[in-house]
Design a protein around this motif. Structure first.
Motif, PDB file in Angstrom:
ATOM      1  N   ALA A 183       0.834  -1.210   0.000  1.00 54.98           N
ATOM      2  CA  ALA A 183       0.000   0.000   0.000  1.00 54.98           C
ATOM      3  C   ALA A 183       0.865   1.255   0.000  1.00 54.98           C
ATOM      4  O   ALA A 183       0.539   2.253  -0.659  1.00 54.98           O
ATOM      5  CB  ALA A 183      -0.928  -0.002   1.209  1.00 54.98           C
ATOM      6  N   GLY A 184       1.983   1.220   0.727  1.00 45.33           N
ATOM      7  CA  GLY A 184       2.904   2.356   0.713  1.00 45.33           C
ATOM      8  C   GLY A 184       3.482   2.587  -0.666  1.00 45.33           C
ATOM      9  O   GLY A 184       3.597   3.731  -1.126  1.00 45.33           O
ATOM     10  N   THR A 267      -5.341  -2.833  -1.285  1.00 41.56           N
ATOM     11  CA  THR A 267      -6.201  -1.701  -0.939  1.00 41.56           C
ATOM     12  C   THR A 267      -5.448  -0.842   0.073  1.00 41.56           C
ATOM     13  O   THR A 267      -4.976  -1.345   1.098  1.00 41.56           O
ATOM     14  CB  THR A 267      -7.525  -2.183  -0.330  1.00 41.56           C
ATOM     15  OG1 THR A 267      -8.241  -2.924  -1.325  1.00 41.56           O
ATOM     16  CG2 THR A 267      -8.376  -1.013   0.131  1.00 41.56           C
ATOM     17  N   ALA A 268      -5.317   0.448  -0.223  1.00 40.20           N
ATOM     18  CA  ALA A 268      -4.596   1.359   0.666  1.00 40.20           C
ATOM     19  C   ALA A 268      -5.591   2.216   1.443  1.00 40.20           C
ATOM     20  O   ALA A 268      -6.449   2.867   0.855  1.00 40.20           O
ATOM     21  CB  ALA A 268      -3.655   2.252  -0.131  1.00 40.20           C
ATOM     22  N   ASP A 269      -5.466   2.198   2.764  1.00 38.50           N
ATOM     23  CA  ASP A 269      -6.251   3.066   3.636  1.00 38.50           C
ATOM     24  C   ASP A 269      -5.380   4.273   3.970  1.00 38.50           C
ATOM     25  O   ASP A 269      -4.375   4.163   4.670  1.00 38.50           O
ATOM     26  CB  ASP A 269      -6.653   2.323   4.911  1.00 38.50           C
ATOM     27  CG  ASP A 269      -7.577   3.141   5.804  1.00 38.50           C
ATOM     28  OD1 ASP A 269      -7.614   4.377   5.642  1.00 38.50           O
ATOM     29  OD2 ASP A 269      -8.246   2.555   6.672  1.00 38.50           O
ATOM     30  N   CYS A 285       6.534  10.298   3.026  1.00 46.21           N
ATOM     31  CA  CYS A 285       5.125   9.903   3.074  1.00 46.21           C
ATOM     32  C   CYS A 285       5.043   8.544   3.772  1.00 46.21           C
ATOM     33  O   CYS A 285       5.667   7.573   3.334  1.00 46.21           O
ATOM     34  CB  CYS A 285       4.542   9.813   1.671  1.00 46.21           C
ATOM     35  SG  CYS A 285       2.798   9.329   1.621  1.00 46.21           S
ATOM     36  N   SER A 286       4.283   8.488   4.864  1.00 48.68           N
ATOM     37  CA  SER A 286       4.178   7.251   5.647  1.00 48.68           C
ATOM     38  C   SER A 286       2.782   7.165   6.255  1.00 48.68           C
ATOM     39  O   SER A 286       1.935   8.023   6.029  1.00 48.68           O
ATOM     40  CB  SER A 286       5.249   7.222   6.742  1.00 48.68           C
ATOM     41  OG  SER A 286       5.088   8.328   7.620  1.00 48.68           O
ATOM     42  N   GLY A 287       2.556   6.103   7.036  1.00 46.65           N
ATOM     43  CA  GLY A 287       1.284   5.949   7.730  1.00 46.65           C
ATOM     44  C   GLY A 287       0.198   5.277   6.915  1.00 46.65           C
ATOM     45  O   GLY A 287      -0.962   5.212   7.340  1.00 46.65           O
ATOM     46  N   ILE A 288       0.523   4.751   5.734  1.00 43.28           N
ATOM     47  CA  ILE A 288      -0.464   4.092   4.886  1.00 43.28           C
ATOM     48  C   ILE A 288      -0.691   2.665   5.391  1.00 43.28           C
ATOM     49  O   ILE A 288       0.263   1.929   5.648  1.00 43.28           O
ATOM     50  CB  ILE A 288       0.001   4.046   3.422  1.00 43.28           C
ATOM     51  CG1 ILE A 288       0.389   5.444   2.939  1.00 43.28           C
ATOM     52  CG2 ILE A 288      -1.071   3.434   2.533  1.00 43.28           C
ATOM     53  CD1 ILE A 288      -0.739   6.427   2.906  1.00 43.28           C
ATOM     54  N   LYS A 289      -1.934   2.280   5.522  1.00 42.48           N
ATOM     55  CA  LYS A 289      -2.283   0.922   5.935  1.00 42.48           C
ATOM     56  C   LYS A 289      -2.831   0.150   4.746  1.00 42.48           C
ATOM     57  O   LYS A 289      -3.576   0.700   3.920  1.00 42.48           O
ATOM     58  CB  LYS A 289      -3.326   0.946   7.056  1.00 42.48           C
ATOM     59  CG  LYS A 289      -2.851   1.646   8.326  1.00 42.48           C
ATOM     60  CD  LYS A 289      -1.650   0.934   8.933  1.00 42.48           C
ATOM     61  CE  LYS A 289      -1.195   1.612  10.218  1.00 42.48           C
ATOM     62  NZ  LYS A 289       0.027   0.966  10.779  1.00 42.48           N
TER      63      LYS A 289
END
Length: 597
Positions: A183-184, A267-269, A285-289
């Motif tokens: 996702a990242g 699927t990226a949240d 850019c980080s924090g993608i689940k």
């Protein structure tokens, strides 16, 4: 849009099917690429990725002495071209699901003409011919080609971020269910997919910089992707442009439909995304689940929608509004007399510009009326030209035409239908050319697990506050404190707006409601549209999806702004009540940004 236009040209024997500038780029760089051992993944193969891969292999690799045993290997990914499958399905009356039909109330609001190509349009009108149908492939074929030793992978219609996902997946050899990492990489691919958009192009805040120097001759962006899937966006040292939080936020919010970003592999949240500066022209850019991908993927179908034309009429100065009303009334009356008024899919009178008060020149006093029409037949369009000529001398005071009348001649147009296809129906493969033998072929396979696609969330802010609580206000343009980016997704415009100080964000959350957006759209708002709203707390952003304004997509849109790119700046140009303290903060914000260059 390029695929559809190329498909028509290929049928006519005037196009090779791939993007020629992509081949030219490889031709210029191939010796350097090979000398450095660089691997290349590119989606310029369009409708004929195998053909382009073979040309690269034979002319640029073998032809320049880089082939042979242990030499450079060129391959391609196929399986996206489903035009014959769709044509056969249409002939049997099969219905292709629409990309937006499951979202909130959107399914009930889809305009009837989006299914013209299925023969479900006007009575007596057959289904329109399908020109192209391409599935948005993920990165599985790319990774398989790289795993099998391929050095240059030519793709057709893969999702925009798939080359970046495929390269990262191969490099780190992530597992298929390393959802957060995949996702990242998906979001990293999204950030750099538009070349110089990430280094200052299409940037809402460009006017705060020395743009005539800094924003000219922009470089393309670079995404340095870490093993955990986070990425640093940057550019080559010594180049122009700027990579900072504002630029990256704008690109992140571009072409993004809400919190969930769907891709064939993952699927990226994006709800908790963090975008932060970590050095000069370096933004992390980080924090993608991540989560499993959806069971379907997008199927871009283009079909022959009919014919279109436009006539441009100019008016100068006094009583401009009345002049345009007169010409519309006159033409509609003549079309009715000729039995043509109901023969058009679209008859749109668009007024462009506002004459300057006490004008400084005739140009400053002149605006134009764009009459844009679409019809099932050429005859209807030529009938409009005849009707227009019949009233040609019954015009308003000061009437004049633009000299270029070629756009008034009817031309066929291509309409877009964003469909869906089950991923398990795809037959994605990777091929690699070998010296003196047949190409090696490898199955890309399918994801082993999927998750159901839920309707996108839409909500107002959780803890509403009275706008008066933010202190005294004064009238100013929204763009004086808010940056934004907008873009197209089929019929829809998505728009993300954000402020640059955390203490300004509660005001933005409370100010930008769904109703407020409708009000700001003014006369452009239509009852058949639908709006979704959500928030990115950590970006201090409010994001909207407006369903419907772009009709049947970029290739047939009635609007001048067929890509929806100008929508955000239209909203930013609105004069609204803004807290005085926010406006007082802006000089300091701008100075801080400039100090970091």
């Amino acid at each position: 849009m390029n695929l559809a236009e190329n498909a028509v040209a290929m049928t006519a024997g005037t196009h090779d099917g791939w993007e020629p500038h992509c081949y030219e780029g490889l031709e210029m760089c191939i010796d350097e690429i090979i000398a450095r051992g660089v691997k290349v993944v590119v989606d310029g193969g369009a409708l004929n990725p195998k053909g382009m891969a073979e040309k690269v292999w034979r002319e640029l690799v073998v032809g320049r002495g880089h082939g042979g045993e242990g030499g450079y290997r060129v391959g391609w990914v196929e399986g996206d071209d489903l035009v014959e499958v769709v044509r056969e399905g249409v002939a049997k009356g099969q219905v292709v699901g629409h990309l937006d039909e499951s979202n909130q109330e959107v399914g009930e609001r889809l305009p009837g003409n989006v299914k013209d190509f299925l023969g479900q349009g006007k009575e007596g009108i057959p289904s329109f011919p399908v020109v192209s149908a391409n599935a948005y492939l993920g990165a599985r074929g790319i990774k398989r080609a790289l795993d099998e030793g391929c050095d240059i992978v030519i793709c057709g219609r893969v999702a925009d971020a798939s080359p970046v996902i495929g390269a990262s997946w191969y490099w780190y050899q992530w597992a298929e269910d390393d959802w957060d990492r995949l996702a990242g990489a998906l979001v990293a691919g999204h950030l750099i997919e538009c070349s110089s958009y990430i280094t200052g192009a299409n940037f809402a805040g460009f006017d705060e910089y020395d743009y005539e120097n800094l924003m000219v001759d922009l470089p393309f962006g670079i995404a340095e992707i870490e093993r955990d899937g986070s990425a640093i966006v940057t550019k080559h040292p010594g180049t122009k442009g700027v990579v900072n939080v504002d630029v990256v936020k704008c690109q992140f919010l571009y072409e993004l439909q809400g919190r969930i970003y769907l891709n064939s592999d993952v699927t990226a949240d994006c709800k908790d995304v963090v975008i932060e500066e970590v050095g000069k022209d370096r933004v992390r850019c980080s924090g993608i689940k991540g989560a499993p991908p959806p069971p379907t993927t997008k199927l871009a179908i283009f079909y022959k929608g009919g014919y279109e034309q436009q006539i441009l009429m100019n008016a100068t100065g006094y009583a401009t509004k009345e002049k345009y009303r007169l010409v519309e009334a006159n033409l509609r009356n003549q079309l009715k007399r000729n039995g043509l008024l109901d023969k058009f899919q679209l008859l749109d009178f668009q007024v462009l510009g506002v004459p300057e008060a006490n004008p400084s020149s005739q140009h400053a006093s002149t605006t134009y009326l764009r009459l844009f029409t679409q019809a099932d037949t050429q005859e209807a369009c030529y009938g409009l030209l005849k009707s227009f000529s019949q009233i040609g001398m019954q015009h308003f005071s000061g009437f004049h035409l633009s000299l270029d009348t070629r756009t008034a001649i009817p031309r066929p147009y291509l309409a877009f239908y964003p469909g869906l296809i089950p991923q398990e129906q795809l037959e994605e493969k990777a091929g690699i050319f070998t010296e003196g033998g047949k190409p090696l072929m490898f199955d890309a396979g399918h994801p082993s697990t999927f998750q159901k696609v839920e309707p996108r969330e839409s909500y107002e802010t959780a803890q509403p506050q009275d706008l008066a609580s933010f202190g005294p206000t004064k009238k100013a343009r929204l763009g004086d404190v808010v940056l934004a980016r907008s873009g197209d997704k089929g019929a829809n415009i998505n728009c993300g707006l954000f402020v640059r100080k955390a203490e300004h964000y509660p005001w933005l959350q409370n100010f930008l409601t769904v109703q407020r957006l409708k009000d700001l759209m003014g006369e452009d708002w239509r009852a058949e549209y639908f709006v979704e709203r959500m928030e990115f707390q950590k970006l201090h952003a409010v994001h909207f999806v407006i369903y419907g304004p772009l009709g049947r997509g970029v290739s047939s849109c009635r609007l001048l702004d067929a890509l929806g790119k100008g929508f955000a700046d239209y909203i930013r140009d609105k004069v609204v009540e803004i807290p005085e303290s926010f406006l007082a903060d802006m000089p300091g914000i701008k100075e801080e940004r400039l100090a970091r260059l």
